[in-house]
Enzyme design. Structure first.
Site, PDB file in Angstrom:
ATOM      1  N   GLN A 280      -7.121  -5.787  13.394  1.00 40.84           N
ATOM      2  CA  GLN A 280      -7.110  -6.642  12.213  1.00 40.84           C
ATOM      3  C   GLN A 280      -5.710  -7.130  11.872  1.00 40.84           C
ATOM      4  OE1 GLN A 280     -10.047  -3.442  10.316  1.00 40.84           O
ATOM      5  NE2 GLN A 280      -9.462  -4.952   8.804  1.00 40.84           N
TER       6      GLN A 280
ATOM      7  N   PHE B 200     -13.714  -3.098   9.483  1.00 38.09           N
ATOM      8  CA  PHE B 200     -13.889  -2.393   8.210  1.00 38.09           C
ATOM      9  C   PHE B 200     -12.639  -1.657   7.751  1.00 38.09           C
ATOM     10  CE2 PHE B 200     -18.096  -2.204  10.416  1.00 38.09           C
ATOM     11  CZ  PHE B 200     -18.693  -3.215   9.679  1.00 38.09           C
TER      12      PHE B 200
ATOM     13  N   GLU C 205      -6.928  -1.902  11.051  1.00 39.30           N
ATOM     14  CA  GLU C 205      -5.795  -2.539  10.390  1.00 39.30           C
ATOM     15  C   GLU C 205      -4.488  -1.936  10.872  1.00 39.30           C
ATOM     16  OE1 GLU C 205      -3.923  -3.321   5.926  1.00 39.30           O
ATOM     17  OE2 GLU C 205      -6.034  -2.766   6.132  1.00 39.30           O
TER      18      GLU C 205
ATOM     19  N   ARG D 136      -4.379   1.215  -5.270  1.00 38.43           N
ATOM     20  CA  ARG D 136      -5.577   0.434  -5.601  1.00 38.43           C
ATOM     21  C   ARG D 136      -6.616   1.294  -6.300  1.00 38.43           C
ATOM     22  NH1 ARG D 136      -7.781  -4.757  -3.928  1.00 38.43           N
ATOM     23  NH2 ARG D 136      -5.737  -5.163  -3.017  1.00 38.43           N
TER      24      ARG D 136
ATOM     25  N   PHE E 207     -10.639  -0.199   0.216  1.00 37.08           N
ATOM     26  CA  PHE E 207      -9.234   0.209   0.219  1.00 37.08           C
ATOM     27  C   PHE E 207      -8.830   1.004  -1.021  1.00 37.08           C
ATOM     28  CE2 PHE E 207      -4.612  -0.452   0.547  1.00 37.08           C
ATOM     29  CZ  PHE E 207      -4.427  -0.291   1.910  1.00 37.08           C
TER      30      PHE E 207
ATOM     31  N   ALA F 270      -8.111  -6.583   2.537  1.00 38.58           N
ATOM     32  CA  ALA F 270      -8.037  -6.808   1.090  1.00 38.58           C
ATOM     33  C   ALA F 270      -8.870  -8.007   0.647  1.00 38.58           C
ATOM     34  CB  ALA F 270      -6.588  -6.980   0.643  1.00 38.58           C
TER      35      ALA F 270
ATOM     36  N   GLU G  16     -14.912  -7.050   0.264  1.00 37.40           N
ATOM     37  CA  GLU G  16     -14.873  -5.697  -0.280  1.00 37.40           C
ATOM     38  C   GLU G  16     -15.656  -5.492  -1.573  1.00 37.40           C
ATOM     39  OE1 GLU G  16     -10.632  -3.892   1.083  1.00 37.40           O
ATOM     40  OE2 GLU G  16     -10.559  -5.532  -0.353  1.00 37.40           O
TER      41      GLU G  16
END
Length: 807
Positions: A242, A273, A277, A355, A389, A556, A758
């Site tokens: 990602q 998912f 990343e 977050r 996240f 995100a 998300e």
């Protein structure tokens, strides 16, 4: 248009009248067919650009690429203990295995032995300290994949280790003060000490502890990298990731070369998912180091078990909370401590916790709040990004609090939730100081409450439970407010390239990655709309670090927001050049030139788009352009945990009704009604698919996906599909009503749409609390079931037993 319009294009939401960015968005009642005829290419349902390829089995993934001559296959030898020291490796035994060409260790890495995303604390291969069971110790290169795997399996026999006691749970790490990064604090009070005072003086008080489990990404395509050495120390890496730019930088560091020496490419992923990343880095680095060392192409494709054993997943969280509230259930003061299982390294645990803290409020105004976040360092896989996240882990504890307050007061949980909703002109500032200036939660919930017949069905469930001693029904309605943007400011940027060839075809490249979510489809729609051409004229190519530099991760929920705007910027520049060229050649003003339905109208003439392009090419007009976009208005002070980390909020709500068998603990979702806000949808079909997928994935997290580590050895016991259960088609409810909330984004996003990746994962909170509602029906009125998440059959039975015993 004269051609027939496919039925799937006609299905979906209403279309909108043509508008420019300088005009107010206008919505009319045209059908999608009319919108297509009017030249509109956004706001209509299009099939996924690779859908036919997926169905036909022609969509190429990295493992489908023809292997170059001399390609070697790599497998990893894994640590047999969770914590301790690596004293030595008898690699001669590994080298002696059939078809083995070489074995590499940390000493063979020419550059930096690190693949940490933010903090440099994550070795590519073990350099002495063993941090978790499954940590890569060495890499085997063999002529076949099976030969490499057989040789790597010798790790248990040839590794000399010194074991130490592992720390496996976040509670253990917290008790020892053992964290991957320093703790975080987020406080908002009317005055110093106001939170404690408000809680202690409140008419009612709620104190408790709770925990939520982690979740495996379970992407269908596992981690894979294919590294091909090039001339002059260059390296071409095909990587299922990602974040191609991060892979470029980390591979360059591992090789000891510059970023321009590394070329990372990704056409598509079979799911990500969040699991690709940052954690694709270790495999990209190992493949590249091996390819450089041996001068041959190297493919590293993980076995599913090894993928589970090496990579991290969604963080599990443990909470302590202390809440003060009034007779209506309104919270007047809240204190919460969140402790996550970070794993052995920092990875993305800090931004995940940020977050989580920023989503503790969910849809509710908290006048006084004090939060602390601790990221426990454990001898387990390093946990990482997962859809949401940290947002889901932050918001769900608040929903548990709301549900508990309602049960303590004997009220409908929806009424307590509504009493705490953010206001529009007052009570509309988040704990971190951002004004909620786009609040639609009350009207959205009101619509869903009416559409779903929530009140009547709640009464029916109560009547059913009164006469059913074994089977119990439960129902819940939960809201969602989710902030959109990276909470690191500089990640909120994107670039794109648009090429118009002289036959009128269009090629687009952008910095986002396609993992099945439809990003390329939406970007192609944006470009087609901007140039007034058919969707079929536009082709989106593989994400490539040699084309768009310094890209951000596709994460995100910002993929379309960022890359759609960048591609629109590039296409607009080309359109303006074409308009100026046509006006100069045919007369009239450039501003009056119109592009629609593959034609260009200029000074009373209608020309085919390809004719206009050919004319412009002969006039030496630049027919390609780069585009760029940076999200405006963001600010964040990581020390004070205050600012405006989000460009806007996405909203939603869901009603779920379940049936629980009190003898077995089995639960079944009977019906779910969802109303979700995606602003002015770019593609209703894709967006509804994303909502449905997120709902089922989130339901899996909260009901069946349980991660279990051996309490002494630290071995992940649920490391394969045989021991780790994800939802299947049979787990989908027989009734799943998903609708998109009508309304444009008041903020200047791409065609006033909103992110959809998300936020809907939080919608199945309603499933969990419907199960809790059914469990509560097993005991006396006012009981508060101690149901943990995931609500497996065992967890449900345990909660029922406690409720029946009055615990």
């Amino acid at each position: 248009m004269n051609q027939a319009i496919p039925k799937q294009v006609l299905a979906g939401a209403e279309a909108f009248a043509h508008y420019s960015d300088n005009q107010a968005l206008r919505i009319d009642t045209n059908t999608e067919a009319q919108a297509l005829q009017q030249g509109r290419r956004v706001g209509i349902s299009r099939t996924h650009e690779s859908a036919a390829l997926h169905v036909a089995g022609e969509a190429a993934y990295i493992d489908d690429m023809p292997e170059l001559a001399g390609t070697l296959h790599c497998a990893l030898g894994l640590a047999p203990i969770a914590h301790g020291r690596l004293l030595g490796l008898d690699l001669d035994a590994v080298r002696a295995m059939p078809d083995v060409v070489a074995v590499l260790t940390a000493a063979d890495i020419p550059g930096v032995n690190d693949c940490g995303s933010i903090i440099h604390d994550d070795p590519i291969l073990c350099d002495g300290e063993i941090r978790y069971l499954g940590q890569p110790l060495f890499a085997v290169l063999a002529r076949t994949r099976q030969a490499a795997r057989r040789a790597a399996a010798l790790a248990k026999k040839i590794a000399s280790v010194e074991a130490a006691e592992p720390v496996l749970t976040p509670q253990q790490a917290h008790a020892r003060g053992q964290y991957v990064v320093p703790p975080m604090k987020l406080t908002r009070e009317t005055q110093a000490g106001a939170t404690t005072q408000a809680i202690e003086s409140a008419p009612h008080r709620l104190q408790g502890q709770w925990e939520v489990g982690g979740q495996e990404q379970f992407y269908l395509e596992g981690q894979i990298s294919y590294a091909i050495p090039k001339e002059g120390q260059a390296m071409h890496v095909y990587c299922s990731t990602q974040h191609p730019s991060e892979m470029q930088h980390l591979v360059a560091h591992a090789l000891g070369v510059h970023a321009h020496d590394v070329h990372v490419e990704c056409r598509r992923m079979g799911g990500g998912f969040g699991g690709k990343e940052s954690q694709s880095a270790l495999f990209a680095c190992v493949a590249a180091v091996a390819a450089r060392r041996l001068g041959r192409p190297v493919k590293l494709r993980l076995d599913r078990d090894d993928d589970f054993m090496i990579t991290g997943r969604r963080h599990c969280f443990w909470y302590e909370y202390d809440i003060g509230f009034d007779d209506a259930g309104r919270i007047v003061g809240a204190e919460v401590t969140m402790v996550s299982r970070a794993g052995h390294s920092a990875d993305l645990s800090a931004p995940v916790m940020t977050r989580a803290l920023c989503h503790f409020d969910n849809a509710y105004w908290l006048p006084n709040v004090r939060m602390q976040g601790f990221m426990g360092k454990t001898n387990t896989q390093s946990n990482t990004a997962f859809r949401g996240f940290g947002g889901p882990q932050g918001a769900i504890v608040m929903e548990n609090i709301m549900d508990s307050i309602a049960r303590q007061l004997g009220k409908d949980p929806l009424d307590v939730r509504r009493a705490n909703f953010y206001g529009k002109t007052e009570h509309n500032v988040t704990p971190y100081g951002q004004v909620v200036d786009d609040n639609i939660i009350d009207e959205l919930v009101t619509q869903l409450e009416a559409r779903s017949d929530y009140r009547a069905r709640r009464a029916e469930a109560a009547a059913f439970n009164a006469q059913s001693p074994v089977l119990k029904r439960g129902i819940a309605l939960t809201p969602v407010k989710f902030g959109i943007s990276f909470n690191v400011k500089h990640f909120n940027q994107a670039g794109a390239l648009v090429h118009v060839y002289n036959d009128g075809s269009i090629l687009v490249n952008h910095g986002g990655t396609e993992m099945g979510q439809g990003l390329n489809t939406k970007v192609a729609q944006v470009v087609a709309h901007e140039l007034g051409v058919a969707f079929e004229r536009v082709r989106v190519t593989a994400t490539d670090t040699t084309k768009v530099a310094n890209t951000s991760a596709t994460a995100a929920s910002t993929g379309t927001d960022l890359n759609g705007k960048a591609a629109q910027d590039a296409a607009r520049q080309i359109r303006e050049r074409l308009a100026a060229s046509m006006a100069a050649r045919h007369g009239g003003a450039a501003e009056a030139v119109r592009f629609a339905n593959d034609t260009v109208q200029v000074n009373g003439k209608t020309l085919a788009f390809e004719e206009v392009v050919k004319e412009a090419y002969l006039e030496r007009v630049q027919l390609w352009s780069d585009g760029f976009y940076a999200t405006p208005g963001l600010s964040w002070d990581s020390k004070t945990m205050h600012g405006r980390p989000f460009f806007y909020f996405a909203y939603g709500a869901a009603v779920s009704e379940v049936l629980v068998d009190t003898l077995t603990g089995e639960s079944k979702l009977l019906r779910a009604d969802v109303l979700h806000d995606v602003g002015q949808s770019l593609n209703p079909a894709v967006d509804i698919g994303q909502v449905e997928g997120a709902f089922v994935q989130g339901m899996g997290w909260l009901t069946m996906e349980e991660l279990v580590w051996h309490p002494k050895t630290g071995a992940l016991m649920t490391h394969a599909p045989s021991t780790y259960k994800i939802p299947t088609a049979n787990d989908c409810p027989p009734v799943l009503n998903v609708q998109l909330f009508e309304g444009a984004n008041p903020h200047d996003t791409i065609h006033r749409s909103k992110a959809v990746g998300e936020p809907p994962l939080l919608l199945p909170f309603s499933v969990f609390f419907a199960i809790r509602d059914a469990v509560a029906a097993c005991g006396a009125p006012g009981n508060c079931p101690p149901l943990r998440a995931p609500a497996t059959a065992e967890a449900v039975l345990n909660a029922i037993e406690n409720v029946q015993q009055g615990v």
